[in-house]
Design a protein around this motif. Structure first.
Motif, PDB file in Angstrom:
ATOM      1  N   PRO A  41     -81.240 -10.561   3.876  1.00  0.00           N
ATOM      2  CA  PRO A  41     -79.784 -10.486   3.797  1.00  0.00           C
ATOM      3  C   PRO A  41     -79.263  -9.235   4.497  1.00  0.00           C
ATOM      4  CG  PRO A  41     -80.733  -9.665   1.780  1.00  0.00           C
ATOM      5  CD  PRO A  41     -81.890 -10.170   2.608  1.00  0.00           C
ATOM      6  N   ASP A  42     -77.980  -9.271   4.837  1.00  0.00           N
ATOM      7  CA  ASP A  42     -77.303  -8.059   5.266  1.00  0.00           C
ATOM      8  C   ASP A  42     -77.218  -7.144   4.039  1.00  0.00           C
ATOM      9  OD1 ASP A  42     -74.581  -6.486   5.286  1.00  0.00           O
ATOM     10  OD2 ASP A  42     -75.110  -6.826   7.380  1.00  0.00           O
ATOM     11  N   LEU A  43     -77.826  -5.967   4.121  1.00  0.00           N
ATOM     12  CA  LEU A  43     -77.978  -5.127   2.934  1.00  0.00           C
ATOM     13  C   LEU A  43     -76.649  -4.609   2.407  1.00  0.00           C
ATOM     14  CD1 LEU A  43     -81.224  -3.155   3.827  1.00  0.00           C
ATOM     15  CD2 LEU A  43     -80.978  -5.215   2.433  1.00  0.00           C
ATOM     16  N   GLN A  44     -75.748  -4.253   3.309  1.00  0.00           N
ATOM     17  CA  GLN A  44     -74.450  -3.784   2.845  1.00  0.00           C
ATOM     18  C   GLN A  44     -73.682  -4.895   2.148  1.00  0.00           C
ATOM     19  OE1 GLN A  44     -73.219  -0.537   2.796  1.00  0.00           O
ATOM     20  NE2 GLN A  44     -71.831  -1.639   1.418  1.00  0.00           N
ATOM     21  N   ALA A  45     -73.770  -6.108   2.723  1.00  0.00           N
ATOM     22  CA  ALA A  45     -73.099  -7.246   2.099  1.00  0.00           C
ATOM     23  C   ALA A  45     -73.724  -7.573   0.746  1.00  0.00           C
ATOM     24  CB  ALA A  45     -73.161  -8.462   3.023  1.00  0.00           C
ATOM     25  N   LEU A  46     -75.057  -7.456   0.637  1.00  0.00           N
ATOM     26  CA  LEU A  46     -75.725  -7.700  -0.637  1.00  0.00           C
ATOM     27  C   LEU A  46     -75.294  -6.681  -1.676  1.00  0.00           C
ATOM     28  CD1 LEU A  46     -77.776  -9.113  -2.457  1.00  0.00           C
ATOM     29  CD2 LEU A  46     -79.576  -7.719  -1.392  1.00  0.00           C
ATOM     30  N   ALA A  47     -75.253  -5.411  -1.292  1.00  0.00           N
ATOM     31  CA  ALA A  47     -74.808  -4.374  -2.223  1.00  0.00           C
ATOM     32  C   ALA A  47     -73.387  -4.655  -2.702  1.00  0.00           C
ATOM     33  CB  ALA A  47     -74.895  -3.006  -1.558  1.00  0.00           C
ATOM     34  N   THR A  48     -72.532  -5.090  -1.783  1.00  0.00           N
ATOM     35  CA  THR A  48     -71.147  -5.406  -2.160  1.00  0.00           C
ATOM     36  C   THR A  48     -71.102  -6.566  -3.141  1.00  0.00           C
ATOM     37  OG1 THR A  48     -70.295  -4.593  -0.049  1.00  0.00           O
ATOM     38  CG2 THR A  48     -68.901  -6.128  -1.283  1.00  0.00           C
ATOM     39  N   ARG A  49     -71.922  -7.597  -2.904  1.00  0.00           N
ATOM     40  CA  ARG A  49     -71.960  -8.736  -3.825  1.00  0.00           C
ATOM     41  C   ARG A  49     -72.428  -8.298  -5.211  1.00  0.00           C
ATOM     42  NH1 ARG A  49     -74.247 -11.283   0.634  1.00  0.00           N
ATOM     43  NH2 ARG A  49     -76.327 -11.477  -0.286  1.00  0.00           N
ATOM     44  N   ILE A  50     -73.431  -7.445  -5.253  1.00  0.00           N
ATOM     45  CA  ILE A  50     -73.956  -6.960  -6.535  1.00  0.00           C
ATOM     46  C   ILE A  50     -72.887  -6.156  -7.275  1.00  0.00           C
ATOM     47  CG2 ILE A  50     -75.621  -5.363  -7.568  1.00  0.00           C
ATOM     48  CD1 ILE A  50     -77.563  -6.229  -5.304  1.00  0.00           C
ATOM     49  N   GLU A  51     -72.221  -5.278  -6.570  1.00  0.00           N
ATOM     50  CA  GLU A  51     -71.200  -4.449  -7.202  1.00  0.00           C
ATOM     51  C   GLU A  51     -70.014  -5.277  -7.677  1.00  0.00           C
ATOM     52  OE1 GLU A  51     -70.584  -1.535  -4.161  1.00  0.00           O
ATOM     53  OE2 GLU A  51     -72.573  -0.650  -4.459  1.00  0.00           O
ATOM     54  N   ARG A  52     -69.654  -6.313  -6.904  1.00  0.00           N
ATOM     55  CA  ARG A  52     -68.563  -7.189  -7.323  1.00  0.00           C
ATOM     56  C   ARG A  52     -68.960  -8.018  -8.540  1.00  0.00           C
ATOM     57  NH1 ARG A  52     -66.398  -9.275  -1.355  1.00  0.00           N
ATOM     58  NH2 ARG A  52     -65.196  -7.391  -0.871  1.00  0.00           N
ATOM     59  N   CYS A  53     -70.229  -8.415  -8.600  1.00  0.00           N
ATOM     60  CA  CYS A  53     -70.718  -9.156  -9.767  1.00  0.00           C
ATOM     61  C   CYS A  53     -70.614  -8.296 -11.017  1.00  0.00           C
ATOM     62  CB  CYS A  53     -72.159  -9.601  -9.532  1.00  0.00           C
ATOM     63  SG  CYS A  53     -72.883 -10.554 -10.888  1.00  0.00           S
ATOM     64  N   ALA A  54     -70.997  -7.029 -10.908  1.00  0.00           N
ATOM     65  CA  ALA A  54     -70.897  -6.118 -12.044  1.00  0.00           C
ATOM     66  C   ALA A  54     -69.443  -5.910 -12.445  1.00  0.00           C
ATOM     67  CB  ALA A  54     -71.555  -4.791 -11.699  1.00  0.00           C
ATOM     68  N   ALA A  55     -68.573  -5.769 -11.464  1.00  0.00           N
ATOM     69  CA  ALA A  55     -67.154  -5.573 -11.761  1.00  0.00           C
ATOM     70  C   ALA A  55     -66.558  -6.803 -12.444  1.00  0.00           C
ATOM     71  CB  ALA A  55     -66.396  -5.254 -10.483  1.00  0.00           C
ATOM     72  N   ALA A  56     -66.991  -7.986 -12.004  1.00  0.00           N
ATOM     73  CA  ALA A  56     -66.493  -9.219 -12.613  1.00  0.00           C
ATOM     74  C   ALA A  56     -66.933  -9.346 -14.063  1.00  0.00           C
ATOM     75  CB  ALA A  56     -66.983 -10.430 -11.813  1.00  0.00           C
ATOM     76  N   GLU A  57     -68.064  -8.729 -14.396  1.00  0.00           N
ATOM     77  CA  GLU A  57     -68.556  -8.724 -15.779  1.00  0.00           C
ATOM     78  C   GLU A  57     -67.942  -7.584 -16.588  1.00  0.00           C
ATOM     79  OE1 GLU A  57     -70.620 -10.932 -17.309  1.00  0.00           O
ATOM     80  OE2 GLU A  57     -70.473 -12.129 -15.463  1.00  0.00           O
ATOM     81  N   HIS A  58     -67.067  -6.805 -15.942  1.00  0.00           N
ATOM     82  CA  HIS A  58     -66.394  -5.673 -16.599  1.00  0.00           C
ATOM     83  C   HIS A  58     -67.383  -4.626 -17.095  1.00  0.00           C
ATOM     84  CE1 HIS A  58     -62.690  -7.990 -16.359  1.00  0.00           C
ATOM     85  NE2 HIS A  58     -63.310  -9.004 -16.958  1.00  0.00           N
ATOM     86  N   TYR A  59     -68.423  -4.395 -16.284  1.00  0.00           N
ATOM     87  CA  TYR A  59     -69.355  -3.329 -16.626  1.00  0.00           C
ATOM     88  C   TYR A  59     -68.619  -1.990 -16.622  1.00  0.00           C
ATOM     89  CZ  TYR A  59     -73.680  -6.094 -16.009  1.00  0.00           C
ATOM     90  OH  TYR A  59     -74.718  -6.988 -16.132  1.00  0.00           O
ATOM     91  N   PRO A  60     -68.784  -1.171 -17.644  1.00  0.00           N
ATOM     92  CA  PRO A  60     -68.178   0.161 -17.618  1.00  0.00           C
ATOM     93  C   PRO A  60     -68.890   1.047 -16.595  1.00  0.00           C
ATOM     94  CG  PRO A  60     -69.576  -0.089 -19.550  1.00  0.00           C
ATOM     95  CD  PRO A  60     -69.504  -1.438 -18.897  1.00  0.00           C
ATOM     96  N   THR A  61     -68.135   1.897 -15.924  1.00  0.00           N
ATOM     97  CA  THR A  61     -68.746   2.768 -14.907  1.00  0.00           C
ATOM     98  C   THR A  61     -69.258   4.077 -15.494  1.00  0.00           C
ATOM     99  OG1 THR A  61     -66.555   3.663 -14.350  1.00  0.00           O
ATOM    100  CG2 THR A  61     -67.371   1.799 -13.041  1.00  0.00           C
ATOM    101  N   GLY A  62     -69.024   4.309 -16.777  1.00  0.00           N
ATOM    102  CA  GLY A  62     -69.539   5.526 -17.397  1.00  0.00           C
ATOM    103  C   GLY A  62     -71.005   5.449 -17.767  1.00  0.00           C
ATOM    104  N   VAL A  63     -71.543   4.243 -17.799  1.00  0.00           N
ATOM    105  CA  VAL A  63     -72.973   4.050 -18.060  1.00  0.00           C
ATOM    106  C   VAL A  63     -73.515   3.104 -16.989  1.00  0.00           C
ATOM    107  CG1 VAL A  63     -72.826   4.456 -20.546  1.00  0.00           C
ATOM    108  CG2 VAL A  63     -72.530   2.132 -19.646  1.00  0.00           C
TER     109      VAL A  63
END
Length: 239
Positions: A41-63
């Motif tokens: 995969p395009d690594l930057q695009a994969l990282a973006t997908r992973i981060e968006r998945c976490a954001a969609a799950e409302h992961y807190p950024t403090g942990v």
């Protein structure tokens, strides 16, 4: 889920995915070996997908949080939430479980498959009958290889021993950290018969470092593991 999949679990700290290239490389090697399919995969695009998945799950950024990359035999990628941590970054986990050794061999022991994961879960269930929380996998020669599906490290006579199976992204980072600190390191698995001489047993995965309190009833310490957890996280705090 009955299909055989390959997987990696990515650590996110403060909303940013770590070690994406290394995780993708392991999936690529495993995909070629097992499914005869590359994963590039395009690594930057994969990282973006992973981060968006976490954001969609409302992961807190403090942990920290964790996202699982799954790859099936058709080469299809899925991202699954794997929960959050109590900590911000890699850490020495406050839980110091008891372990028991057990001889067994999972399918495809060097590949990150759902079949191997299921075997490790079964082993953990079996050792709970021995009032332990974690199964340490041993081979027929008594070499201690993994704990909770992660490479095992041992401190013995001033040297850290690393059982180099299965491959792990955080395990490789920890080996680099140990070398940078000037600590003696050997890529060699110790045996159950060495337990009376072993001072510490710990393993590392996407969650951080877990130090064991006992193994087969033998008490263990966690002093070196604590220092290594701080140094491992320090690699990223400098970035």
């Amino acid at each position: 889920m009955n299909e055989l999949i390959l997987y990696q679990i990515v650590h996110l700290a403060r909303g940013r995915a770590r070690n994406v290239g290394a995780h993708a490389a392991l999936l690529d090697a495993a995909g070629r070996a097992l499914f005869r399919r590359p994963y590039r995969p395009d690594l930057q695009a994969l990282a973006t997908r992973i981060e968006r998945c976490a954001a969609a799950e409302h992961y807190p950024t403090g942990v920290s949080g964790f996202i699982r990359i799954e790859l099936n035999a058709e080469g299809e990628e899925r991202l699954q939430p794997e929960g959050i941590s109590l900590y911000d970054g890699y850490a020495l986990r406050s839980l110091h479980p008891d372990a028991a050794t057990m001889r067994y061999e999972p399918l495809c022991p060097d590949l990150p498959t759902s079949a191997r994961e299921a075997t490790e879960r079964l082993a953990a269930q079996i050792v709970r009958r021995r009032k332990a929380d974690v199964a340490i996998r041993c081979d027929e020669e008594g070499r201690m290889l993994t704990a909770d599906n992660a490479p095992l490290f041992a401190l013995c006579d001033g040297t850290i021993y690393h059982a180099p199976t299965p491959p792990g992204v955080e395990a490789e980072l920890l080996c680099e950290t140990i070398r940078e600190l000037g600590m003696p390191l050997r890529d060699e698995a110790l045996r159950r018969s060495d337990l009376p001489r072993i001072e510490e047993l710990f393993y590392v995965d996407h969650r951080g470092i877990t130090a064991l309190a006992h193994c087969d009833g033998a008490p263990l310490m966690a002093l070196r593991a604590e220092r290594l957890a701080e140094a491992l996280e320090g690699r990223f705090r400098k970035m």
